[in-house]
Scaffold this active site. Structure first.
Site, mmCIF file in Angstrom:
data_model
loop_
_atom_site.group_PDB
_atom_site.id
_atom_site.type_symbol
_atom_site.label_atom_id
_atom_site.label_comp_id
_atom_site.label_asym_id
_atom_site.label_seq_id
_atom_site.Cartn_x
_atom_site.Cartn_y
_atom_site.Cartn_z
ATOM 1 N N HIS A 16 0.790 -1.233 0.000
ATOM 2 C CA HIS A 16 0.000 0.000 0.000
ATOM 3 C C HIS A 16 0.820 1.281 0.000
ATOM 4 O O HIS A 16 0.349 2.331 -0.460
ATOM 5 C CB HIS A 16 -0.935 0.000 1.215
ATOM 6 N N TYR B 17 -14.694 6.044 8.062
ATOM 7 C CA TYR B 17 -13.655 6.478 7.112
ATOM 8 C C TYR B 17 -14.084 6.070 5.712
ATOM 9 O O TYR B 17 -14.445 4.919 5.466
ATOM 10 C CB TYR B 17 -12.336 5.800 7.483
ATOM 11 N N THR C 55 -4.744 10.640 -0.952
ATOM 12 C CA THR C 55 -6.118 10.469 -0.465
ATOM 13 C C THR C 55 -6.461 11.504 0.600
ATOM 14 O O THR C 55 -5.592 12.141 1.181
ATOM 15 C CB THR C 55 -6.326 9.069 0.147
#
Length: 768
Positions: A474, A590, A603
């Site tokens: 990630h 979230y 993001t």
């Protein structure tokens, strides 16, 4: 191997009769092709660099400017003559050039300076145009005159045929919100979560922060904003991802799943070959920058920065922080099969192997009876366990000798291919065990804890029945970028490359290539103990994963659009209703939103739980509320969510700003009760939508079976849920719901059914 041939390509020996020279022509040909390939890549880079640095103009526009200036000089235009003469007087050494050479040189210099000035003005103008955000807040079908004019100018200045990175220098920087705006938005975001007393206490913390420490932190952050291209991304990568010392398996890595409604082949080697070729085609498009940048509404470019490290990249463990290492070139992939690692070259003697040739290479590995070396089978568990033991083991056991060579082969590979020994399937008819997809997802998320190399940018996982998926790291890129890669490769696999009737790869396949090299290791008992300890840690994590895939085929985007609302907002509000029914209360939620409208954007956090969404949930659970009141409440909740999402895309979110203020406070060794509390709040419902249709290679209207089932990730909180969803065409939505078995408060199957019921209950409000 090709390297071995080159090493012996030129030999000589001294004898009584003189010097005996032996030349291997094939080896010299390989050397020539290698050099040729290297120079071609250099020329591509130079060409692309010129194109990108001059965009939205072009290198040829310099010739146009020179021609124009020369024409003005020949025509006797006074201004042009004066400017060229000033250039000659001020920039050329006195007496160095004789007329008319001095006039020619000064004309070229002036034309070049004028050309660079035009480029800078065009680029700055484009940056101003790309900073316009009013269009995002205008109702559909009601475009203002200002927006129409903006669209026209943007089309003019965006230029033609952009390369992947053409817009990078023209993208605006992520704006730094004011302290007041962020505090106001934060308080509004927690209205629905706090009672009156809790809200007053939080309001007091906010006022204290604004009056004392906040302005000081904001001033330091403003300096970082002024200096950097993005004030968030580097700290986000370092402190959220790379400095974490806990395992990245499940906690950070995520997965993507095959198109489960179809299966192009049952042959494992064939699927691995075609997908490898599709992925490498994407890599070549990145290297040559021929991949088109993603355009929002076919007009606004998104930042392409994250594509740079998709391939040839690995995460290196460290004692305090990991680091990402990107290698400029890679001609091989690392392959794992039944406890053994291999190095497989996809480019030999300057030529890419065809899918058929790759299939034979993968089949060689599948047929190889050689058992794993001592301690090799569970070696991958090092990347699944805690980071510090792996960092120490890497320094001690992998810094020299054969272990260093083999580890280098994995870390420098384009990516890792896992030829899994399991088979996973999807029962479309629903007649068999409905946990099949759950097991498929779990295998992609964590496997057995040792049969993935979780540090690599991504693992292509191919099962023995032809199913496949990916596991992504990630820190280097967010899921939409990996989804673009995966969608492109899937399209190449099923629409471009294809298979023969018996499931093999199409096209010619020459023989005689050297087989893949089995990597060798020296694993002493002490290292084996560390590996097994990491595997124990990994097993504890993966056995705690409760993952359920909900195939929501009752209705999809088509029915939602009839309600005249955003599909994403519909789903998010439905999940608020589902979570309240599941937990009996509201919690911080979230949702990931992208900020790639800005340079190096990643993001921002949308906070779907709002006062409006809570009010709607109360209306839905009330027996006294009328249908009209519920619809009105739903519309308010949707409108609030849509505006919050737009704010986040436009750099007006809450959480990244607060995160950076917190980092500044740590550097200054200042304690903030407000920031400490806000940054420690758990996200018990963490959600994300998987992007699709980022390439025009797949027509899912004609072939809805081609769409991927999306992907998922692990829960963020120990007593929470992780939910990833993909809107798969007009009639289906996939939900990937994860939680921890150890929590008595969560149950992924239960929550999935609550989502299904909430989706249906809201739809029934609009039934006539």
């Amino acid at each position: 191997m090709a390297e071995a041939h080159v090493a012996v390509g030129f030999q000589f020996s001294v004898t009584d009769e003189g010097i005996d020279v032996n030349v291997n022509l094939e080896a010299l040909k390989a050397v020539f092709n290698s050099g040729k390939r290297s120079w071609i890549k250099k020329l591509w880079r130079i060409k692309n660099h010129l194109h990108t640095t001059t965009y939205p103009a072009s290198p040829l526009s310099w010739l146009a400017v020179l021609t124009l200036v020369t024409g003005c000089l020949l025509g006797g235009m006074g201004l042009a003559v004066s400017l060229v003469q000033k250039t000659e007087d001020n920039l050329l050494p006195s007496g160095y050039f004789e007329p008319p050479t001095s006039t020619y040189v000064s004309t070229i210099i002036f034309s070049t300076l004028l050309w660079l000035a035009i480029i800078y003005i065009m680029r700055y103008t484009l940056k101003i145009l790309l900073s316009y955000r009013r269009f995002m807040y205008e109702p559909r079908g009601k475009m203002s005159l200002l927006t129409k004019l903006w669209m026209l100018l943007t089309k003019v200045f965006c230029g033609r045929k952009p390369l992947l990175y053409s817009y990078q220098n023209s993208l605006p920087n992520l704006p730094l919100p004011s302290l007041d705006d962020t505090m106001t938005r934060y308080l509004r975001s927690v209205e629905g979560l706090l009672d009156e007393e809790g809200y007053k206490r939080m309001d007091g913390l906010v006022k204290d922060f604004k009056a004392n420490l906040g302005p000081k932190l904001q001033r330091y952050l403003w300096l970082k904003w002024l200096w950097s291209s993005n004030y968030v991304s580097d700290w986000w990568e370092e402190y959220v991802y790379l400095r974490g010392r806990s395992p990245i398996m499940v906690n950070s890595n995520y997965y993507g799943m095959d198109a489960i409604a179809m299966k192009p082949t049952f042959k494992q080697a064939s699927r691995a070959a075609n997908m490898t070729m599709g992925l490498l085609t994407f890599r070549r498009a990145i290297d040559r920058e021929t991949l088109q940048p993603i355009m929002l509404q076919n007009l606004i470019p998104l930042c392409s920065w994250q594509y740079e490290r998709l391939f040839n990249t690995t995460r290196i463990p460290g004692l305090e922080t990991d680091k990402l290492v990107h290698f400029t070139q890679a001609r091989h992939v690392a392959v794992f099969h039944e406890g053994r690692f291999y190095k497989l070259f996809f480019q030999i003697n300057g030529r890419m192997l065809t899918p058929g040739e790759l299939e034979k290479q993968f089949q060689y590995i599948l047929d190889d009876p050689t058992p794993p070396g001592e301690g090799e089978k569970h070696l991958g568990a090092l990347t699944a366990g805690d980071r510090i033991p792996w960092a120490l083991a890497r320094q001690r056991f992998f810094s020299s000798g054969i272990n260093k060579v083999s580890l280098h082969a994995i870390e420098t590979a384009a990516f890792v291919v896992v030829l899994d020994d399991e088979a996973h399937e999807y029962d479309q008819e629903g007649e068999r065990d409905q946990t099949l997809l759950d097991m498929f997802g779990r295998s992609l998320l964590h496997g057995k804890g040792y049969d993935r190399w979780f540090d690599k940018s991504f693992n292509l996982i191919v099962y023995k029945n032809g199913r496949m998926g990916v596991n992504g790291e990630h820190s280097l890129a967010d899921a939409p970028v990996m989804a673009h890669l995966f969608e492109f490769a899937l399209a190449e696999d099923i629409t471009t490359l294809g298979y023969t009737e018996d499931g093999h790869c199409r096209g010619p396949a020459q023989m005689g290539f050297p087989p893949p090299t089995k990597l060798k290791w020296e694993i002493p008992g002490e290292l084996q103990k560390i590996i097994e300890e990491s595997l124990t840690t990994a097993n504890g994590i993966l056995e705690d994963v409760d993952l359920h895939l909900l195939v929501h085929n009752d209705f999809g985007k088509g029915q939602i659009k009839k309600c005249k609302v955003s599909p994403d907002a519909y789903i998010q509000i439905a999940m608020q209703l589902a979570y309240f029914r599941d937990a009996g209360k509201f919690n911080l939620t979230y949702e990931a939103s992208m900020t790639r409208l800005y340079r190096e954007g990643r993001t921002e956090t949308v906070r779907p739980n709002s006062k409006e969404s809570c009010d709607f949930v109360y209306l839905m659970e009330s027996e006294d509320a009328t249908k009209e009141e519920k619809i009105a409440g739903f519309q308010k909740a949707v409108d609030r969510h849509v505006n919050s999402y737009r704010d986040c895309m436009c750099g007006k979110g809450v959480d990244r700003h607060l995160f950076c203020l917190y980092v500044v406070s740590k550097y200054l060794e200042e304690e903030s009760p407000f920031l400490k509390e806000v940054l420690s709040e758990p996200w018990r419902l963490s959600t994300s939508q998987t992007a699709h249709q980022q390439t025009n290679k797949l027509d899912i209207r004609k072939h809805p079976e081609h769409i991927s089932a999306g992907g998922g990730f692990g829960p963020v909180a120990d007593d929470g849920y992780g939910v990833s969803y993909i809107i798969a065409g007009e009639d289906m939505i996939f939900f990937h719901v994860s939680s921890k078995r150890s929590s008595p408060k969560t149950d992924s199957l239960r929550f999935s059914e609550n989502i299904r019921k909430a989706m249906t209950d809201i739809r029934q409000l609009f039934d006539e």
